[in-house]
Design a protein around this motif. Structure first.
Motif, PDB file in Angstrom:
ATOM      1  N   PRO A 236       3.006   3.645  -1.146  1.00 55.78           N
ATOM      2  CA  PRO A 236       3.309   3.564  -2.570  1.00 55.78           C
ATOM      3  C   PRO A 236       3.129   4.903  -3.250  1.00 55.78           C
ATOM      4  O   PRO A 236       2.369   5.768  -2.794  1.00 55.78           O
ATOM      5  N   LEU A 237       3.816   5.076  -4.362  1.00 53.32           N
ATOM      6  CA  LEU A 237       3.699   6.321  -5.109  1.00 53.32           C
ATOM      7  C   LEU A 237       2.282   6.469  -5.661  1.00 53.32           C
ATOM      8  O   LEU A 237       1.653   5.486  -6.064  1.00 53.32           O
ATOM      9  N   PRO A 238       1.732   7.685  -5.721  1.00 51.48           N
ATOM     10  CA  PRO A 238       0.405   7.878  -6.308  1.00 51.48           C
ATOM     11  C   PRO A 238       0.438   7.568  -7.788  1.00 51.48           C
ATOM     12  O   PRO A 238       1.462   7.717  -8.452  1.00 51.48           O
ATOM     13  N   SER A 239      -0.683   7.115  -8.295  1.00 48.53           N
ATOM     14  CA  SER A 239      -0.757   6.823  -9.723  1.00 48.53           C
ATOM     15  C   SER A 239      -0.579   8.103 -10.513  1.00 48.53           C
ATOM     16  O   SER A 239      -0.947   9.193 -10.072  1.00 48.53           O
TER      17      SER A 239
ATOM     18  N   GLY B  27      11.844   6.252  -7.902  1.00 46.89           N
ATOM     19  CA  GLY B  27      10.839   6.871  -7.060  1.00 46.89           C
ATOM     20  C   GLY B  27      10.302   5.941  -5.988  1.00 46.89           C
ATOM     21  O   GLY B  27      10.088   6.345  -4.838  1.00 46.89           O
ATOM     22  N   SER B  28      10.090   4.682  -6.354  1.00 52.33           N
ATOM     23  CA  SER B  28       9.588   3.709  -5.382  1.00 52.33           C
ATOM     24  C   SER B  28      10.613   3.470  -4.287  1.00 52.33           C
ATOM     25  O   SER B  28      10.267   3.330  -3.105  1.00 52.33           O
TER      26      SER B  28
ATOM     27  N   ASP C 297       5.702  -0.540  -8.591  1.00 57.31           N
ATOM     28  CA  ASP C 297       5.806   0.181  -7.323  1.00 57.31           C
ATOM     29  C   ASP C 297       5.281  -0.668  -6.166  1.00 57.31           C
ATOM     30  O   ASP C 297       5.872  -0.704  -5.085  1.00 57.31           O
ATOM     31  N   ALA C 298       4.191  -1.378  -6.415  1.00 59.11           N
ATOM     32  CA  ALA C 298       3.613  -2.215  -5.364  1.00 59.11           C
ATOM     33  C   ALA C 298       4.563  -3.346  -4.970  1.00 59.11           C
ATOM     34  O   ALA C 298       4.691  -3.684  -3.788  1.00 59.11           O
TER      35      ALA C 298
ATOM     36  N   GLY D 130       9.575  -3.790   1.102  1.00 57.35           N
ATOM     37  CA  GLY D 130      10.283  -2.741   1.832  1.00 57.35           C
ATOM     38  C   GLY D 130      10.959  -3.223   3.104  1.00 57.35           C
ATOM     39  O   GLY D 130      12.148  -2.934   3.341  1.00 57.35           O
ATOM     40  N   ALA D 131      10.239  -3.995   3.930  1.00 57.71           N
ATOM     41  CA  ALA D 131      10.830  -4.469   5.186  1.00 57.71           C
ATOM     42  C   ALA D 131      12.019  -5.376   4.927  1.00 57.71           C
ATOM     43  O   ALA D 131      13.046  -5.309   5.613  1.00 57.71           O
TER      44      ALA D 131
END
Length: 462
Positions: free
Chosen positions: A2-5, A20-21, A75-76, A82-83
């Motif tokens: 996941p993208l950083p906060s 971005g995600s 993002d989560a 994702g899969a």
């Protein structure tokens, strides 16, 4: 991962968080992505928002701008899917292969298959070795569900010479039966439109606007349509702009013809299109064609609609054209006309969004630069689009409203109208961004093929 906060408390555009995600998921998503790697507009509209983000279950994620906490939540959700998204991309490739093998050409594959592919991914995971038979069955099922509402059925319906001649007579009669054109009252129409747009563009969304309902009741859209037939200039308070704002290439909208074919690559301006071309677009872009009237009924209704003011039946949709035109003539992505009178909060909201675009900033520099365009005119042409943004805006708006008219889907209030007006502005902006990126990629790679228009489905003609 996941993208950083984010290290700031500033809100971020939801579209930027999604972009971005998506990119963080890595390779394998190309069938669902544009040339630059971002998710396609239809990927966001048909898969990510309704099936992954699900704003109905997560209303805190429905806003256009998200706090860092909400951005991390969004993002989560995408990361957890994702899969399944990677499997969706593989199923989409397989269904397109089956579609070509079966000779299916009707409809946009993204509209028809994106959500079905997500369902297949949820049920089966990535396609197995024997998944071809299932893909073929899905394509056949989708093709059979349209109830004969296809471009080919439309072509066959209009191919009969007797039928063709009868419809031409009906068109001629409907065109000659129009109410007398007039230009009186347009100043009051635009004053009311200004009030509605002033109520629409605030950060909290549209405020209640009695003027919108008043415009519908007064028939302001019909009045503008009849003024367009008169060919009067200056109705938008800018003498150089025609009343139709590029909805036709003619001085006056012409009488519609029946037509026998169409191609997405050569479609004329909306009010210059034949009945075939108008319905071709509807059938090509419909994800749920079973909800449309049958082809003979589509043709019958389109005869009257094409000869109605603004080429639309429903008055709320005509009023949306008035509001869209009022917004369009004040669009100023390059920031060259800040002192122009009559700007509303809606104009300020849309223009400020456009001016933050990197492609617009580059076009602005090109506009004031004395140096010639080093690429031979490609980028200059894209910059020119930003100097005259109303044409692209109005054409896309009309097509969207026409689709609603065919489906009997009026706009109930100012909030519904603004959702369409603002959505079209975002769509035009994103399309221009993608075209600039494609042009820059082509210029940086001399052997690359000419840049294609992003988000375009397989080119279709009939």
């Amino acid at each position: 991962m996941p993208l950083p906060s984010q290290p700031t408390d500033a809100r971020r555009p939801r579209a930027m968080v999604i972009d971005g995600s998506w990119r963080a998921l890595g390779p394998g998503l190309e069938p669902l992505s544009g040339p630059g790697g971002a998710p396609l507009t239809r990927t966001v509209k048909l898969i990510l928002l309704p099936l992954v983000v699900r704003p109905a279950l997560h209303p805190e994620l429905a806003a256009d701008f998200l706090t860092p906490e909400r951005a991390a939540q969004l993002d989560a959700l995408i990361w957890e899917s994702g899969a399944r998204l990677l499997a969706t991309a593989q199923w989409f490739t397989l269904l397109k292969r089956a579609r070509r093998a079966l000779g299916v050409v009707a409809g946009n594959p993204q509209d028809l298959y994106f959500q079905r592919c997500f369902e297949l991914a949820a049920e089966h995971g990535v396609p197995a070795a024997d998944a071809g038979a299932l893909a073929r069955a899905v394509v056949e099922d989708v093709a059979d569900s349209d109830g004969g509402r296809t471009v080919e059925a439309l072509k066959q319906h209009l191919a009969d010479d007797t039928q063709h001649a009868r419809i031409e007579v009906e068109l001629a009669f409907a065109w000659e039966s129009r109410r007398a054109a007039t230009t009186s009252g347009t100043a009051a129409v635009f004053a009311r439109a200004t009030e509605v747009l002033e109520a629409c563009g605030g950060p909290d969304g549209p405020r209640k606007s009695p003027d919108y309902g008043g415009m519908v009741e007064a028939g302001d859209g019909e009045l503008l349509g009849r003024a367009m037939w008169a060919g009067t200039g200056g109705v938008w308070a800018r003498a150089e702009l025609p009343a139709h704002l590029g909805l036709t290439e003619r001085r006056l909208p012409p009488r519609p013809q029946v037509g026998r074919g169409a191609s997405t690559a050569t479609l004329p301006a909306p009010l210059d299109r034949t009945l075939f071309e108008r319905l071709f677009v509807v059938l090509q872009s419909s994800a749920r064609r079973e909800e449309l009237p049958t082809v003979p009924e589509l043709v019958r209704r389109e005869v009257g609609r094409s000869c109605a003011p603004l080429g639309l039946y429903d008055e709320s949709l005509r009023v949306a054209v008035v509001l869209g035109g009022r917004l369009a003539v004040g669009l100023d992505p390059l920031g060259t006309g800040e002192s122009a009178p009559g700007r509303t909060s809606a104009h300020r909201a849309v223009n400020s969004r456009w001016r933050r675009e990197a492609s617009v900033l580059r076009a602005r520099r090109m506009t004031v630069s004395p140096r010639p365009d080093p690429d031979g005119g490609v980028l200059d042409a894209l910059a020119q689009d930003l100097r005259t943004p109303w044409t692209a805006y109005m054409r896309r708006l009309w097509v969207r409203l026409h689709g609603r008219d065919v489906r009997d889907a009026p706009l109930a209030d100012a909030a519904a109208a603004w959702a369409v007006l603002d959505g079209v502005a975002r769509s035009v902006m994103m399309d221009h961004r993608a075209r600039v990126r494609s042009a820059l990629r082509a210029l940086s790679t001399p052997t690359a093929p000419p840049p294609a228009v992003p988000e375009a489905a397989e080119s279709r003609s009939a």
